[in-house]
Design a protein around this motif. Structure first.
Motif, mmCIF file in Angstrom:
data_model
loop_
_atom_site.group_PDB
_atom_site.id
_atom_site.type_symbol
_atom_site.label_atom_id
_atom_site.label_comp_id
_atom_site.label_asym_id
_atom_site.label_seq_id
_atom_site.Cartn_x
_atom_site.Cartn_y
_atom_site.Cartn_z
ATOM 1 N N TYR A 282 1.162 -1.484 -0.124
ATOM 2 C CA TYR A 282 0.063 0.159 -0.031
ATOM 3 C C TYR A 282 0.685 1.718 0.182
ATOM 4 O O TYR A 282 0.834 1.928 -1.130
ATOM 5 N N PHE A 283 1.976 1.590 0.831
ATOM 6 C CA PHE A 283 2.495 2.296 1.310
ATOM 7 C C PHE A 283 3.589 2.629 -0.399
ATOM 8 O O PHE A 283 3.292 3.547 -0.642
ATOM 9 N N SER A 284 3.890 1.175 -0.722
ATOM 10 C CA SER A 284 4.944 1.809 -2.318
ATOM 11 C C SER A 284 4.073 2.330 -3.155
ATOM 12 O O SER A 284 4.286 3.493 -4.427
ATOM 13 N N TYR A 285 2.838 1.684 -2.970
ATOM 14 C CA TYR A 285 1.914 2.578 -3.967
ATOM 15 C C TYR A 285 1.663 4.100 -4.354
ATOM 16 O O TYR A 285 2.185 4.988 -4.949
ATOM 17 N N GLN A 286 1.564 4.279 -2.840
ATOM 18 C CA GLN A 286 1.428 5.906 -2.084
ATOM 19 C C GLN A 286 2.767 6.302 -2.501
ATOM 20 O O GLN A 286 2.684 7.697 -2.825
ATOM 21 N N VAL A 287 3.983 6.277 -2.271
ATOM 22 C CA VAL A 287 5.261 6.786 -2.526
ATOM 23 C C VAL A 287 5.035 6.637 -4.563
ATOM 24 O O VAL A 287 5.752 8.139 -4.623
ATOM 25 N N LEU A 288 4.477 6.055 -5.460
ATOM 26 C CA LEU A 288 5.023 5.887 -6.487
ATOM 27 C C LEU A 288 3.842 6.843 -7.199
ATOM 28 O O LEU A 288 4.377 7.766 -7.456
ATOM 29 N N LEU A 289 2.743 7.281 -6.466
ATOM 30 C CA LEU A 289 1.460 8.239 -6.333
ATOM 31 C C LEU A 289 2.488 10.164 -6.177
ATOM 32 O O LEU A 289 1.769 10.809 -7.120
ATOM 33 N N PHE A 290 3.360 10.170 -5.452
ATOM 34 C CA PHE A 290 3.455 11.301 -4.855
ATOM 35 C C PHE A 290 4.705 11.451 -6.239
ATOM 36 O O PHE A 290 4.442 12.537 -6.311
ATOM 37 N N LEU A 291 5.487 10.479 -6.567
ATOM 38 C CA LEU A 291 6.814 10.939 -7.103
ATOM 39 C C LEU A 291 6.094 10.983 -7.899
ATOM 40 O O LEU A 291 7.034 11.962 -9.055
#
Length: 79
Positions: free
Chosen positions: A69-78
């Protein structure tokens, strides 16, 4: 609501669209759970799996789902 673009699109249009889309996502989630006894979603499914594993006190799997879940959120942020 779908025909409004740019400056013609208001907060109320976005709110209606978000409500419809989240309702559809919720229906897909619950239909999958009730029909095949498994979540059938992607990112929201990972968070639900995380919550379920925390409830079952299976912390290793909860950490794995939390990482997804947090990996996906980081990808969205980047992006």
């Amino acid at each position: 609501m779908f025909r409004h673009k740019g400056k013609g699109r208001k907060y109320s249009h976005n709110l209606k669209l978000a409500s419809i889309l989240s309702s559809v996502a919720g229906l897909v989630n619950i239909t999958g759970v009730l029909s095949v006894a498994n979540l059938t979603t992607n990112v929201t499914g990972h968070f639900a799996f995380f919550s379920e594993q925390l409830f079952l006190e299976n912390y290793k799997m909860a950490l794995i789902y939390c990482t997804f879940y947090f990996s996906y959120q980081v990808l969205l942020f980047l992006d």
